[in-house]
Design an enzyme around this catalytic site. Structure first.
Site, short mmCIF file in Angstrom:
data_model
loop_
_atom_site.label_atom_id
_atom_site.label_comp_id
_atom_site.label_asym_id
_atom_site.label_seq_id
_atom_site.Cartn_x
_atom_site.Cartn_y
_atom_site.Cartn_z
N LYS A 162 4.06 4.01 3.51
CA LYS A 162 5.03 4.51 2.53
C LYS A 162 6.36 4.87 3.18
CE LYS A 162 2.02 5.00 -1.12
NZ LYS A 162 0.72 4.66 -0.58
C1 LIG Z 1 -0.34 3.95 -1.13
C2 LIG Z 1 -1.38 3.49 -0.22
C3 LIG Z 1 -2.12 2.32 -0.46
C4 LIG Z 1 -1.94 1.52 -1.74
O1 LIG Z 1 -0.67 0.92 -1.81
P1 LIG Z 1 -0.12 0.40 -3.21
O2 LIG Z 1 1.27 -0.06 -2.94
O3 LIG Z 1 -0.18 1.58 -4.13
O4 LIG Z 1 -1.01 -0.70 -3.64
C5 LIG Z 1 -3.02 1.91 0.49
N1 LIG Z 1 -3.23 2.62 1.63
C6 LIG Z 1 -2.55 3.74 1.89
C7 LIG Z 1 -2.83 4.48 3.16
C8 LIG Z 1 -1.59 4.22 0.99
O5 LIG Z 1 -0.91 5.33 1.27
#
Ligand SMILES: *Cc1c(COP(=O)(O)O)cnc(C)c1O
Length: 462
Positions: free
Chosen positions: A112
Site C-alpha cells: 500500500k
Molecule cells: C490490501 C492488501 C491486499 C489486497 O489488495 P487489493 O488491492 O485490495 O486487492 C493483499 N495483501 C495485503 C498485505 C494488503 O495489505
C-alpha cells in the site's frame, strides 16, 4: 486526460479532481476515458532505469497537465525516498520460472505504501497550490490505514480519519495506526467488520451535505491515483525478466481488486502479460465469481490474511465496466442488484473477464503449509497474504515466467508465520520500539450519524 465514472452519471473530471474526490457522485469509480498505450520500444526503453524514472514514464500520460514534468519528477522522488530498498520493488526467485516481487520495503511494510506515499505527495502539492484543506476518511482491513496515516501525518491542510474493524487487525497493524501522535491523525475502531467500515465510508460520500461540508476526500483503493501508482511495478518487474520480448504472468493476492486491476491496466497499456491470476483466501467471492458467473455475498470469515477478508470487492466494478463495453447504466444496475446480496454477470461479460483473469484460492491450512515449504525450499519467509499468492501462483506455472506479488513483510503477521514455521519473524530495526508506544484510538459504533458528528467535532477542534 479526462476521467469518467463507471456508472455513467457523474461529471467528467481531470486527473487532479478525480484524485482529490475519490468516489464519483453517482456512486461509481473514476476511470480514464481512454487508456494510453506504450509501444514495445517504449517498454524496452524502461530496462535499466531506476524505479522513479520508470514510474515517471509509465504514469506521465495519465496525469495530463496537472503537473509539469519537473514537478511530477519531484513528487515521485519524494514518494519513494523513504523506502528501505534501492530497487524499491526487488524481484527474487523462488523456483525455476517462479519469481516473487517484494512490495514490502516501504515505511509501513506493505505494498500500500507504493500508492499511498505517492498520493500523500500529490495531495500536498495540489492542496498547497489551491490553498485548500480536505478531510480524508479511509476504511481499512489493516494496511491501507497505516499507509495513509504514514503518508498524511503532520500535514496542516489534511485531517485523516481511519476506520478499522475493532479486534480484527493484527497487533502490529493496530499499533501502526494508533501510535502516531500527530494532531491530524484519528484512528477509529469500529464495532463491525471491514465491509461495515467500507459501507460507512460509502454512506458518508453519499451524504452530500456532509461530504461538501467537511471537504471529504477518499484514499481507499478506489482512488484512481492509487491504481495508477501500482501499474508501475508490473512494468518494472516484467521488463527485468525480458518484456516486451518475453511474456510474463502475474499472480496477485487479492481483496479489493485494486492491485490486480493495476496489472490489467498495464496489460491494456501494451505490457505483454499472458495470465493475470486472482488469488483469494477462504473469503473467495472473486474466485467463485470467476467460476460461476454469479457474484454472491457471503459472510466474512476472519482469516490469517486479514487484509484480504473482504466480500464487497470495490475495484471489481472497474473490471465489470470494461467487460460490459463501458456501459455505465449496466454497471449501475448490477450494483443496485447487489444491495440484495448478489448479481449475475452476462455471458459476454464473463467471457471478457475470463480472457484476462484466472483465479484460485488458498485455505488456511494451505497458506500455512506454503509458508513453511517456501522457507525450506528457498529460504524466503512469506507473509500469509503473499503465501496465498504463491500457492495459487504455483498452480498456474507454465513455460511463461510467473511473478507472484508479495504484498506485506512477514513481520507484520508474526503469529501466523510463527504458527507455520516455528520461528517468529523480526520487525526491521526502525520499528523495534513500536509495540511499546502509547496508543491513541477511539472506539465507535457502526452508526453513520455518530461518525459524522465525531468527525465534525474533531475538525472544529483543530
Ligand atoms: C490490501 C492488501 C491486499 C489486497 O489488495 P487489493 O488491492 O485490495 O486487492 C493483499 N495483501 C495485503 C498485505 C494488503 O495489505
Amino acid at each position: 486526460m479526462k476521467y469518467i465514472s463507471t456508472r455513467g452519471n457523474a461529471p467528467e473530471l481531470s486527473f487532479e479532481e478525480a484524485m482529490l474526490t475519490g468516489l464519483a457522485r453517482d456512486g461509481g469509480l473514476y476511470v480514464p476515458e481512454a487508456i494510453p498505450t506504450m509501444s514495445p520500444e517504449d517498454i524496452a526503453a524502461l530496462a535499466g532505469l531506476s524505479y522513479e524514472e520508470a514510474a515517471f514514464k509509465v504514469m506521465r500520460p495519465f496525469v495530463g497537465d496537472a503537473f509539469t514534468d519537473e514537478e511530477f519528477k519531484v513528487i515521485i522522488a519524494r514518494a519513494y525516498a523513504g523506502f528501505r530498498h534501492d530497487a524499491r520493488a526487488p524481484l527474487v526467485q523462488l523456483a525455476p520460472n517462479h519469481y516473487l516481487l517484494e512490495l514490502f520495503h516501504g515505511p509501513t511494510l506493505a505494498f500500500k505504501d507504493f500508492a499511498m506515499q505517492l498520493i500523500g505527495q500529490l495531495f500536498q502539492f495540489s492542496l498547497d497550490r489551491r490553498d485548500e484543506r480536505v478531510t480524508i476518511v479511509g476504511a481499512t482491513s489493516g494496511d491501507t490505514g497505516s499507509a495513509a496515516i504514514e503518508a498524511f501525518r503532520g500535514l496542516d491542510n489534511v485531517d485523516v480519519f481511519i476506520l478499522f474493524p475493532h479486534g480484527r487487525v493484527s497487533d502490529i497493524q493496530r499499533k501502526q495506526m494508533t501510535t502516531p501522535d500527530d494532531a491530524n491523525v484519528h484512528a477509529l475502531a469500529l464495532d463491525g467488520d471491514f465491509d461495515d467500515c467500507q459501507a460507512k465510508l460509502k454512506d458518508m460520500f453519499n451524504d452530500f451535505e456532509f461530504r461538501d461540508g467537511v471537504k471529504l476526500a477518499g484514499v481507499n483503493s478506489i482512488n484512481w491515483a492509487r491504481v495508477l501508482a501500482q501499474v508501475v511495478y508490473f512494468f518494472t518487474s516484467a521488463v527485468s525478466l525480458g518484456a516486451p520480448h518475453r511474456k510474463v504472468s502475474f499472480t496477485v493476492p487479492t481483496g479489493n481488486f485494486g492491485d490486480i486491476f493495476a496489472g490489467y491496466i498495464a496489460k491494456k497499456m501494451g505490457l505483454p502479460i499472458e495470465k493475470l491470476v486472482i488469488a483469494t483466501n477462504q473469503n473467495d467471492i472473486l474466485h467463485r465469481t470467476m467460476e460461476s458467473g454469479a457474484y454472491t455475498k457471503d459472510g466474512v470469515t476472519p482469516s490469517i490474511s486479514p487484509s484480504m477478508d473482504i466480500q464487497v470487492s470495490s475495484n471489481f466494478e472497474r473490471a465489470l465496466f470494461d467487460a460490459y463495453g463501458r456501459d455505465g447504466g449496466a454497471v449501475a444496475q448490477l450494483m443496485e442488484e447487489l444491495k440484495d446480496g448478489s448479481f449475475t454477470i452476462s455471458q459476454g461479460a464473463m467471457e471478457t473477464l475470463r480472457d484476462h483473469f484466472s483465479s484460485g484460492r488458498a485455505s488456511e491450512a494451505e497458506t500455512l503449509a506454503v509458508i513453511s515449504e517456501e522457507f525450506v525450499s528457498c529460504g524466503e519467509v512469506l507473509c500469509p497474504h503473499s503465501a496465498v499468492g504463491v500457492k495459487v501462483g504455483k498452480e498456474n506455472l507454465s513455460g511463461t515466467p510467473m511473478i507472484t506479488l508479495a504484498t506485506a513483510h512477514p513481520a507484520k503477521f508474526p503469529d501466523a508465520v510463527e504458527q507455520a514455521m516455528g520461528a517468529r519473524p523480526v520487525l526491521p530495526p526502525h520499528m523495534d520500539d513500536m509495540m511499546h508506544r502509547e496508543e491513541h484510538v477511539t472506539r465507535v459504533p457502526n452508526d453513520l450519524e455518530h461518525l459524522e458528528t465525531l468527525i465534525k467535532e474533531r475538525i472544529a477542534q483543530r
